[in-house]
Scaffold this motif. Structure first.
Motif, short mmCIF file in Angstrom:
data_model
loop_
_atom_site.label_atom_id
_atom_site.label_comp_id
_atom_site.label_asym_id
_atom_site.label_seq_id
_atom_site.Cartn_x
_atom_site.Cartn_y
_atom_site.Cartn_z
N GLN A 1 62.67 87.99 37.09
CA GLN A 1 61.35 88.28 36.54
C GLN A 1 61.01 89.73 36.80
O GLN A 1 61.51 90.37 37.71
CB GLN A 1 60.28 87.37 37.17
N SER A 29 67.40 94.52 34.11
CA SER A 29 68.71 94.94 33.61
C SER A 29 68.57 96.13 32.68
O SER A 29 69.35 97.07 32.74
CB SER A 29 69.39 93.78 32.89
N SER A 101 65.53 90.84 31.89
CA SER A 101 65.55 90.48 33.30
C SER A 101 66.37 89.21 33.47
O SER A 101 67.03 88.77 32.53
CB SER A 101 64.10 90.29 33.77
N VAL A 102 66.31 88.62 34.65
CA VAL A 102 67.04 87.36 34.85
C VAL A 102 66.45 86.31 33.91
O VAL A 102 65.25 86.23 33.71
CB VAL A 102 66.94 86.88 36.31
N GLY A 103 67.30 85.54 33.33
CA GLY A 103 66.82 84.51 32.42
C GLY A 103 66.64 84.98 31.00
O GLY A 103 66.28 84.19 30.11
N GLY A 104 66.80 86.27 30.76
CA GLY A 104 66.69 86.76 29.40
C GLY A 104 65.68 87.88 29.25
O GLY A 104 65.13 88.38 30.21
#
Length: 119
Positions: A1, A29, A101-104
């Motif tokens: 997040q 990211s 980010s994490v998860g998309g």
């Protein structure tokens, strides 16, 4: 997040200047774009300026020549330098970014910072 945190709003006299900052934090990211919107009571949120990954910029007509958007990629931070402020610039300014980010990926908003231009 990820999250966006804005700072730099306040009260300024007409003709004065302010600089807003917006820092993205969390597990990031990449960032596709970062920009600024503003909103006044009873009106829709409107684009002020945006900076796209790669450096291209877009400004609303009502701020061209007065506001400048810039970024510090190392700090995941975007700035809005506002000069020659007018009472009509009074609004809550929101930072916006598309962050992977994490998860998309997703569209993120800051909490808003009040800018008041008044004598």
């Amino acid at each position: 997040q990820a999250q966006l945190v804005e700072s730099g709003g306040g009260l300024v006299q007409p003709g004065g200047s302010l600089r807003l900052s917006c820092a993205a934090s969390g597990i990031i990211s990449s960032i596709n774009y970062m920009g600024w919107y503003r909103q006044t009571p009873g009106k829709q949120r409107e684009l002020v300026a945006i900076m796209i990954n790669g450096g291209s910029t877009e400004y609303a007509d009502f701020v061209k020549g007065r506001f400048t958007i810039s970024e510090d990629n190392a700090k995941n931070t975007v700035y809005l330098q506002m000069n020659s402020l007018e009472p009509e610039d009074t609004a809550v300014y929101y930072c916006n970014a598309w962050i992977l980010s994490v998860g998309g990926g997703g569209d993120y908003w800051g909490q808003g910072t009040q800018v008041t231009v008044s004598s």
